[in-house]
Design a protein around this motif. Structure first.
Motif, PDB file in Angstrom:
ATOM      1  N   UNK A  31      57.312  20.794  41.765  1.00  0.00           N
ATOM      2  CA  UNK A  31      56.024  20.715  41.087  1.00  0.00           C
ATOM      3  C   UNK A  31      54.849  20.892  42.030  1.00  0.00           C
ATOM      4  N   UNK A  32      54.951  20.331  43.225  1.00  0.00           N
ATOM      5  CA  UNK A  32      53.845  20.428  44.178  1.00  0.00           C
ATOM      6  C   UNK A  32      53.574  21.871  44.589  1.00  0.00           C
ATOM      7  N   UNK A  33      54.578  22.737  44.397  1.00  0.00           N
ATOM      8  CA  UNK A  33      54.387  24.152  44.722  1.00  0.00           C
ATOM      9  C   UNK A  33      53.267  24.756  43.880  1.00  0.00           C
ATOM     10  N   UNK A  34      53.041  24.188  42.685  1.00  0.00           N
ATOM     11  CA  UNK A  34      51.957  24.684  41.835  1.00  0.00           C
ATOM     12  C   UNK A  34      50.600  24.523  42.524  1.00  0.00           C
ATOM     13  N   UNK A  35      50.477  23.462  43.321  1.00  0.00           N
ATOM     14  CA  UNK A  35      49.195  23.199  43.969  1.00  0.00           C
ATOM     15  C   UNK A  35      48.879  24.195  45.089  1.00  0.00           C
ATOM     16  N   UNK A  36      49.876  24.966  45.499  1.00  0.00           N
ATOM     17  CA  UNK A  36      49.617  25.993  46.510  1.00  0.00           C
ATOM     18  C   UNK A  36      48.627  27.025  45.993  1.00  0.00           C
ATOM     19  N   UNK A  37      48.520  27.119  44.653  1.00  0.00           N
ATOM     20  CA  UNK A  37      47.589  28.082  44.077  1.00  0.00           C
ATOM     21  C   UNK A  37      46.133  27.717  44.371  1.00  0.00           C
ATOM     22  N   UNK A  38      45.865  26.431  44.565  1.00  0.00           N
ATOM     23  CA  UNK A  38      44.480  25.995  44.793  1.00  0.00           C
ATOM     24  C   UNK A  38      43.927  26.568  46.097  1.00  0.00           C
ATOM     25  N   UNK A  39      44.556  26.313  47.263  1.00  0.00           N
ATOM     26  CA  UNK A  39      44.033  26.922  48.495  1.00  0.00           C
ATOM     27  C   UNK A  39      44.203  28.438  48.515  1.00  0.00           C
ATOM     28  N   UNK A  40      45.251  28.952  47.837  1.00  0.00           N
ATOM     29  CA  UNK A  40      45.468  30.400  47.827  1.00  0.00           C
ATOM     30  C   UNK A  40      44.311  31.132  47.164  1.00  0.00           C
ATOM     31  N   UNK A  41      43.918  30.686  45.969  1.00  0.00           N
ATOM     32  CA  UNK A  41      42.831  31.357  45.277  1.00  0.00           C
ATOM     33  C   UNK A  41      41.479  31.102  45.948  1.00  0.00           C
ATOM     34  N   UNK A  42      41.325  29.945  46.584  1.00  0.00           N
ATOM     35  CA  UNK A  42      40.087  29.687  47.330  1.00  0.00           C
ATOM     36  C   UNK A  42      39.976  30.665  48.497  1.00  0.00           C
ATOM     37  N   UNK A  43      41.110  30.920  49.163  1.00  0.00           N
ATOM     38  CA  UNK A  43      41.118  31.875  50.277  1.00  0.00           C
ATOM     39  C   UNK A  43      40.794  33.281  49.777  1.00  0.00           C
ATOM     40  N   UNK A  44      41.394  33.646  48.646  1.00  0.00           N
ATOM     41  CA  UNK A  44      41.133  34.973  48.077  1.00  0.00           C
ATOM     42  C   UNK A  44      39.653  35.127  47.738  1.00  0.00           C
ATOM     43  N   UNK A  45      39.064  34.090  47.134  1.00  0.00           N
ATOM     44  CA  UNK A  45      37.638  34.143  46.772  1.00  0.00           C
ATOM     45  C   UNK A  45      36.764  34.291  48.017  1.00  0.00           C
ATOM     46  N   UNK A  46      37.109  33.550  49.063  1.00  0.00           N
ATOM     47  CA  UNK A  46      36.341  33.631  50.316  1.00  0.00           C
ATOM     48  C   UNK A  46      36.392  35.043  50.886  1.00  0.00           C
ATOM     49  N   UNK A  47      37.576  35.638  50.898  1.00  0.00           N
ATOM     50  CA  UNK A  47      37.740  36.989  51.432  1.00  0.00           C
ATOM     51  C   UNK A  47      37.048  38.027  50.547  1.00  0.00           C
ATOM     52  N   UNK A  48      37.043  37.785  49.237  1.00  0.00           N
ATOM     53  CA  UNK A  48      36.332  38.694  48.325  1.00  0.00           C
ATOM     54  C   UNK A  48      34.825  38.619  48.559  1.00  0.00           C
ATOM     55  N   UNK A  49      34.316  37.384  48.701  1.00  0.00           N
ATOM     56  CA  UNK A  49      32.879  37.206  48.906  1.00  0.00           C
ATOM     57  C   UNK A  49      32.401  37.806  50.221  1.00  0.00           C
ATOM     58  N   UNK A  50      33.293  37.830  51.203  1.00  0.00           N
ATOM     59  CA  UNK A  50      32.927  38.400  52.499  1.00  0.00           C
ATOM     60  C   UNK A  50      33.105  39.917  52.525  1.00  0.00           C
ATOM     61  N   UNK A  51      33.697  40.461  51.457  1.00  0.00           N
ATOM     62  CA  UNK A  51      33.910  41.909  51.393  1.00  0.00           C
ATOM     63  C   UNK A  51      35.209  42.355  52.033  1.00  0.00           C
ATOM     64  N   UNK A  52      35.988  41.416  52.544  1.00  0.00           N
ATOM     65  CA  UNK A  52      37.262  41.764  53.180  1.00  0.00           C
ATOM     66  C   UNK A  52      38.253  42.304  52.156  1.00  0.00           C
ATOM     67  N   UNK A  53      38.248  41.699  50.966  1.00  0.00           N
ATOM     68  CA  UNK A  53      39.102  42.157  49.870  1.00  0.00           C
ATOM     69  C   UNK A  53      38.204  42.714  48.771  1.00  0.00           C
ATOM     70  N   UNK A  54      38.426  43.957  48.354  1.00  0.00           N
ATOM     71  CA  UNK A  54      37.599  44.538  47.276  1.00  0.00           C
ATOM     72  C   UNK A  54      37.965  43.962  45.915  1.00  0.00           C
ATOM     73  N   UNK A  55      37.010  43.893  45.007  1.00  0.00           N
ATOM     74  CA  UNK A  55      37.240  43.433  43.642  1.00  0.00           C
ATOM     75  C   UNK A  55      37.259  44.652  42.730  1.00  0.00           C
ATOM     76  N   UNK A  56      38.397  44.927  42.100  1.00  0.00           N
ATOM     77  CA  UNK A  56      38.546  46.103  41.251  1.00  0.00           C
ATOM     78  C   UNK A  56      38.353  45.808  39.774  1.00  0.00           C
ATOM     79  N   UNK A  57      38.490  44.528  39.392  1.00  0.00           N
ATOM     80  CA  UNK A  57      38.336  44.189  37.983  1.00  0.00           C
ATOM     81  C   UNK A  57      37.951  42.727  37.870  1.00  0.00           C
ATOM     82  N   UNK A  58      37.375  42.367  36.698  1.00  0.00           N
ATOM     83  CA  UNK A  58      36.978  40.980  36.435  1.00  0.00           C
ATOM     84  C   UNK A  58      37.544  40.539  35.098  1.00  0.00           C
ATOM     85  N   UNK A  59      37.899  39.246  35.020  1.00  0.00           N
ATOM     86  CA  UNK A  59      38.522  38.694  33.824  1.00  0.00           C
ATOM     87  C   UNK A  59      37.659  37.590  33.225  1.00  0.00           C
ATOM     88  N   UNK A  60      37.682  37.470  31.907  1.00  0.00           N
ATOM     89  CA  UNK A  60      36.914  36.438  31.211  1.00  0.00           C
ATOM     90  C   UNK A  60      37.502  35.056  31.433  1.00  0.00           C
TER      91      UNK A  60
END
Length: 206
Positions: free
Chosen positions: A177-206
């Motif tokens: 179950x605790x493996x589910x919580x890995x998504x929290x830092x994972x998506x935070x890292x992705x957002x940080x890299x997106x905001x810095x322009x390191x990872x491009x954003x190709x689409x947005x979801x509602x």
């Protein structure tokens, strides 16, 4: 015979974990290039709700393990969470998966994660039901006729005074179950890299 039945059920449970892990991993990779369409405040609220869903999912899985205690292939467990749904472990896993989707700040993704897990688990559930019908016979068939397969029916709830469980199984369920919580830092890292322009954003979801 009992050892053979336990081995078969263990294989089904292993398949369940692999299906869930593969599903979340594939979608997570795909979502590296996606982002939420919502404002920062709404985004954070969705994330918070997602984290609550993850906690509910983990707590529900632990609750279910307390009652099943490794007995699923040897007797019909019909109390606690198993009195309202035949597959509480799968149900709460889908709830937690929806919470994982919510970590992207997307309502659509949270719903999609939950539905996809439900669809994937349905395949495993049907295999389990065939096995349990043959192994447990009439008591299990009567249970099937009375209790819903997936969505809980709270009006059916009943309990027992004492419950025995295997600590090893409870610990394993907690680790899974605790493996589910890995998504929290994972998506935070992705957002940080997106905001810095390191990872491009190709689409947005509602």
């Amino acid at each position: 015979m009992a050892q053979s039945a336990d081995k078969a059920m263990t294989e089904y449970q292993r398949l369940r974990r692999l299906v869930l892990a593969a599903l979340i991993s594939i979608i997570a990779v795909f979502l590296v290039f996606g982002a939420s369409i919502h404002s920062e405040n709404v985004h954070e609220r969705i994330e918070w709700v997602g984290q609550m869903l993850i906690l509910i999912g983990i707590g529900g899985r632990l609750w279910s393990t307390l009652y099943i205690g490794g007995r699923k292939s040897s007797e019909v467990v019909q109390t606690g969470p198993y009195s309202v749904t035949r597959n509480p472990l799968y149900f709460f896993s889908a709830v937690a998966a929806a919470g994982v989707g919510g970590q992207m700040g997307s309502v659509a993704l949270a719903v999609a994660f939950g539905i996809l897990c439900w669809v994937a688990f349905s395949i495993v559930i049907r295999r389990e039901e065939g096995f349990l019908s043959a192994k447990l016979g009439r008591p299990y068939l009567e249970y099937v006729a009375r209790v819903p397969r997936f969505i809980p029916n709270p009006s059916l709830y009943r309990d027992e005074e004492f419950v025995t469980f295997r600590p090893k199984l409870l610990l394993r369920t907690l680790k899974d179950g605790l493996a589910f919580f890995l998504s929290v830092p994972l998506f935070e890292l992705i957002e940080t890299l997106q905001n810095s322009g390191t990872i491009p954003v190709f689409f947005r979801l509602w």
